[in-house]
Design a protein around this motif. Sequence first.
Motif, PDB file in Angstrom:
ATOM      1  N   ASP A  98     -20.986  27.202 -10.252  1.00 27.65           N
ATOM      2  CA  ASP A  98     -22.106  27.556  -9.588  1.00 27.65           C
ATOM      3  C   ASP A  98     -22.634  26.668  -8.473  1.00 27.65           C
ATOM      4  OD1 ASP A  98     -23.149  25.233 -11.126  1.00 27.65           O
ATOM      5  OD2 ASP A  98     -24.028  26.569 -12.381  1.00 27.65           O
ATOM      6  N   ALA A  99     -23.847  26.496  -8.157  1.00 22.88           N
ATOM      7  CA  ALA A  99     -24.388  25.947  -7.075  1.00 22.88           C
ATOM      8  C   ALA A  99     -24.090  24.366  -7.459  1.00 22.88           C
ATOM      9  CB  ALA A  99     -25.811  25.773  -6.916  1.00 22.88           C
ATOM     10  N   ASN A 100     -23.687  23.898  -8.620  1.00 25.92           N
ATOM     11  CA  ASN A 100     -23.359  22.645  -9.015  1.00 25.92           C
ATOM     12  C   ASN A 100     -22.056  22.146  -8.833  1.00 25.92           C
ATOM     13  OD1 ASN A 100     -26.252  21.741  -9.397  1.00 25.92           O
ATOM     14  ND2 ASN A 100     -26.153  22.904 -11.455  1.00 25.92           N
ATOM     15  N   GLY A 101     -21.031  23.266  -8.490  1.00 25.65           N
ATOM     16  CA  GLY A 101     -19.692  23.059  -8.334  1.00 25.65           C
ATOM     17  C   GLY A 101     -19.040  23.634  -9.507  1.00 25.65           C
ATOM     18  N   TYR A 102     -17.665  23.200  -9.496  1.00 26.31           N
ATOM     19  CA  TYR A 102     -16.818  23.686 -10.641  1.00 26.31           C
ATOM     20  C   TYR A 102     -16.886  22.718 -11.694  1.00 26.31           C
ATOM     21  CZ  TYR A 102     -12.700  24.835 -13.418  1.00 26.31           C
ATOM     22  OH  TYR A 102     -11.671  25.085 -14.210  1.00 26.31           O
ATOM     23  N   GLN A 103     -17.327  23.240 -12.949  1.00 24.74           N
ATOM     24  CA  GLN A 103     -17.695  22.292 -14.143  1.00 24.74           C
ATOM     25  C   GLN A 103     -16.578  22.731 -15.175  1.00 24.74           C
ATOM     26  OE1 GLN A 103     -22.268  22.811 -14.391  1.00 24.74           O
ATOM     27  NE2 GLN A 103     -21.785  23.522 -12.501  1.00 24.74           N
ATOM     28  N   PRO A 104     -15.858  22.167 -15.426  1.00 23.65           N
ATOM     29  CA  PRO A 104     -14.862  22.471 -16.455  1.00 23.65           C
ATOM     30  C   PRO A 104     -15.251  21.638 -17.834  1.00 23.65           C
ATOM     31  CG  PRO A 104     -13.701  20.932 -15.122  1.00 23.65           C
ATOM     32  CD  PRO A 104     -15.101  21.369 -14.547  1.00 23.65           C
ATOM     33  N   GLN A 105     -14.995  22.098 -18.920  1.00 28.92           N
ATOM     34  CA  GLN A 105     -14.987  21.849 -20.245  1.00 28.92           C
ATOM     35  C   GLN A 105     -13.723  21.685 -20.948  1.00 28.92           C
ATOM     36  OE1 GLN A 105     -18.489  23.500 -21.933  1.00 28.92           O
ATOM     37  NE2 GLN A 105     -19.893  21.946 -20.856  1.00 28.92           N
ATOM     38  N   SER A 106     -13.261  20.801 -21.621  1.00 24.43           N
ATOM     39  CA  SER A 106     -12.076  21.011 -22.349  1.00 24.43           C
ATOM     40  C   SER A 106     -11.929  19.417 -23.167  1.00 24.43           C
ATOM     41  CB  SER A 106     -10.843  21.435 -21.602  1.00 24.43           C
ATOM     42  OG  SER A 106      -9.680  20.917 -22.455  1.00 24.43           O
ATOM     43  N   ASP A 107     -11.323  19.680 -24.363  1.00 24.81           N
ATOM     44  CA  ASP A 107     -10.919  18.408 -25.254  1.00 24.81           C
ATOM     45  C   ASP A 107      -9.793  17.655 -24.356  1.00 24.81           C
ATOM     46  OD1 ASP A 107     -12.807  19.256 -27.028  1.00 24.81           O
ATOM     47  OD2 ASP A 107     -11.562  20.175 -28.353  1.00 24.81           O
ATOM     48  N   LEU A 108      -8.957  18.233 -23.694  1.00 25.71           N
ATOM     49  CA  LEU A 108      -7.901  17.475 -22.738  1.00 25.71           C
ATOM     50  C   LEU A 108      -8.382  16.743 -21.829  1.00 25.71           C
ATOM     51  CD1 LEU A 108      -5.094  20.054 -23.468  1.00 25.71           C
ATOM     52  CD2 LEU A 108      -5.855  17.936 -24.931  1.00 25.71           C
ATOM     53  N   LEU A 109      -9.639  17.077 -21.150  1.00 21.05           N
ATOM     54  CA  LEU A 109     -10.052  16.429 -19.977  1.00 21.05           C
ATOM     55  C   LEU A 109     -10.469  15.059 -20.175  1.00 21.05           C
ATOM     56  CD1 LEU A 109     -12.088  19.316 -18.160  1.00 21.05           C
ATOM     57  CD2 LEU A 109      -9.877  18.430 -17.545  1.00 21.05           C
ATOM     58  N   PRO A 110     -10.302  14.095 -19.115  1.00 23.77           N
ATOM     59  CA  PRO A 110     -10.661  12.674 -19.468  1.00 23.77           C
ATOM     60  C   PRO A 110     -12.165  12.477 -19.487  1.00 23.77           C
ATOM     61  CG  PRO A 110      -9.556  12.956 -17.154  1.00 23.77           C
ATOM     62  CD  PRO A 110      -9.475  14.475 -18.044  1.00 23.77           C
ATOM     63  N   VAL A 111     -12.751  11.678 -20.330  1.00 21.90           N
ATOM     64  CA  VAL A 111     -14.067  11.642 -20.351  1.00 21.90           C
ATOM     65  C   VAL A 111     -14.561   9.963 -19.817  1.00 21.90           C
ATOM     66  CG1 VAL A 111     -16.084  11.672 -21.920  1.00 21.90           C
ATOM     67  CG2 VAL A 111     -14.411  13.234 -22.091  1.00 21.90           C
ATOM     68  N   ALA A 112     -15.489   9.828 -19.113  1.00 20.90           N
ATOM     69  CA  ALA A 112     -16.040   8.419 -18.970  1.00 20.90           C
ATOM     70  C   ALA A 112     -16.519   7.799 -20.231  1.00 20.90           C
ATOM     71  CB  ALA A 112     -17.126   8.493 -17.757  1.00 20.90           C
ATOM     72  N   PRO A 113     -16.577   6.636 -19.963  1.00 16.98           N
ATOM     73  CA  PRO A 113     -17.125   5.876 -21.410  1.00 16.98           C
ATOM     74  C   PRO A 113     -18.565   5.936 -21.485  1.00 16.98           C
ATOM     75  CG  PRO A 113     -16.315   4.193 -19.665  1.00 16.98           C
ATOM     76  CD  PRO A 113     -15.819   5.535 -19.147  1.00 16.98           C
ATOM     77  N   ALA A 114     -19.185   6.184 -22.428  1.00 11.45           N
ATOM     78  CA  ALA A 114     -20.666   6.273 -22.917  1.00 11.45           C
ATOM     79  C   ALA A 114     -21.420   5.146 -22.184  1.00 11.45           C
ATOM     80  CB  ALA A 114     -20.959   6.461 -24.308  1.00 11.45           C
ATOM     81  N   PHE A 115     -22.549   5.599 -21.434  1.00  9.50           N
ATOM     82  CA  PHE A 115     -23.245   4.374 -20.938  1.00  9.50           C
ATOM     83  C   PHE A 115     -24.632   4.536 -21.569  1.00  9.50           C
ATOM     84  CE2 PHE A 115     -26.047   2.594 -17.822  1.00  9.50           C
ATOM     85  CZ  PHE A 115     -25.092   1.742 -17.160  1.00  9.50           C
ATOM     86  N   PRO A 116     -25.421   3.281 -21.944  1.00 13.31           N
ATOM     87  CA  PRO A 116     -24.694   2.165 -21.220  1.00 13.31           C
ATOM     88  C   PRO A 116     -23.751   1.432 -22.076  1.00 13.31           C
ATOM     89  CG  PRO A 116     -26.849   1.633 -22.267  1.00 13.31           C
ATOM     90  CD  PRO A 116     -26.419   3.214 -22.573  1.00 13.31           C
ATOM     91  N   HIS A 117     -22.765   0.888 -21.445  1.00 15.43           N
ATOM     92  CA  HIS A 117     -21.626   0.435 -21.923  1.00 15.43           C
ATOM     93  C   HIS A 117     -21.926  -1.408 -22.079  1.00 15.43           C
ATOM     94  CE1 HIS A 117     -20.580  -0.620 -17.871  1.00 15.43           C
ATOM     95  NE2 HIS A 117     -20.120   0.312 -17.459  1.00 15.43           N
ATOM     96  N   PRO A 118     -21.317  -1.918 -22.857  1.00 14.43           N
ATOM     97  CA  PRO A 118     -21.445  -3.548 -23.010  1.00 14.43           C
ATOM     98  C   PRO A 118     -21.375  -4.221 -21.444  1.00 14.43           C
ATOM     99  CG  PRO A 118     -19.880  -2.515 -24.928  1.00 14.43           C
ATOM    100  CD  PRO A 118     -20.215  -1.561 -23.795  1.00 14.43           C
ATOM    101  N   ILE A 119     -22.112  -4.891 -21.273  1.00 17.76           N
ATOM    102  CA  ILE A 119     -22.046  -5.749 -19.975  1.00 17.76           C
ATOM    103  C   ILE A 119     -21.410  -7.179 -20.192  1.00 17.76           C
ATOM    104  CG2 ILE A 119     -23.135  -7.034 -18.196  1.00 17.76           C
ATOM    105  CD1 ILE A 119     -25.583  -4.847 -18.715  1.00 17.76           C
ATOM    106  N   PRO A 120     -20.133  -7.310 -19.542  1.00 14.61           N
ATOM    107  CA  PRO A 120     -19.175  -8.511 -19.981  1.00 14.61           C
ATOM    108  C   PRO A 120     -20.174  -9.873 -19.796  1.00 14.61           C
ATOM    109  CG  PRO A 120     -18.222  -7.198 -18.467  1.00 14.61           C
ATOM    110  CD  PRO A 120     -19.545  -6.430 -18.504  1.00 14.61           C
ATOM    111  N   GLN A 121     -19.817 -10.960 -20.469  1.00 16.12           N
ATOM    112  CA  GLN A 121     -20.677 -11.904 -20.702  1.00 16.12           C
ATOM    113  C   GLN A 121     -20.718 -12.726 -19.182  1.00 16.12           C
ATOM    114  OE1 GLN A 121     -22.598 -13.220 -22.898  1.00 16.12           O
ATOM    115  NE2 GLN A 121     -23.060 -14.685 -21.206  1.00 16.12           N
TER     116      GLN A 121
END
Length: 147
Positions: A98-121
Motif C-alpha cells: 500500500d502507501a507504506n510499501g511492500y510489507q511481507p510477514q513470515s516466520d522465515l524473514l529476519p527480525v531486528a532485535p527488540a528495542f531497547p536493547h542493552p547498551i554496552p558498558q
Amino acid sequence: MKFVILAALAAVALAAPRPDKPTYGSFSAESAEFIPILKDERVQEDDGRYNLDVETGNGIFLSQSGSPDGPDGAVVKSGVYSYTAPDGTPVEVKFVADANGYQPQSDLLPVAPAFPHPIPQFVLDQIAFAAAEDAARDSSEEGYSYA
C-alpha cells in the motif's frame, strides 16, 4: 577480393554449431521439467478491484487481491504465497502493498532485535565521560569563544 571475404564469412556462419533447442542460462529446454498449472483463477472488476488465485503442480500457491483504494487511486494489494524451498523448508509469506510499501510477514524473514536493547558498558562509560567534561567546562568557563 570482397567476394572472397564475403564467402569466407558466410562459410564461418554456416559452419557454426546450432543448438536444436534453446538454452536459458544453465538450463536447457531438454532438461526442463513440465510443471502443470492446477488452478488459475483471475477476476477483474470494472471498478479496478481484482482477485488472483494460482496453484501449480510443484506446490507453489499464490492468492492475491487488490483495489484502487490508495492515494490518487493507487492499487492496494494483499495476499499470501507459499512454496517449498530447495532445502525442503515450507515457505509462506503474507503481504500487504500500500502507501507504506511492500510489507511481507513470515516466520522465515529476519527480525531486528527488540528495542531497547542493552547498551554496552563502554558506551555508557563514554557518555559519562562526555558529561563530566561538559560539567567541568561549564563550571570553569562563562561560555564558548571562537578566537
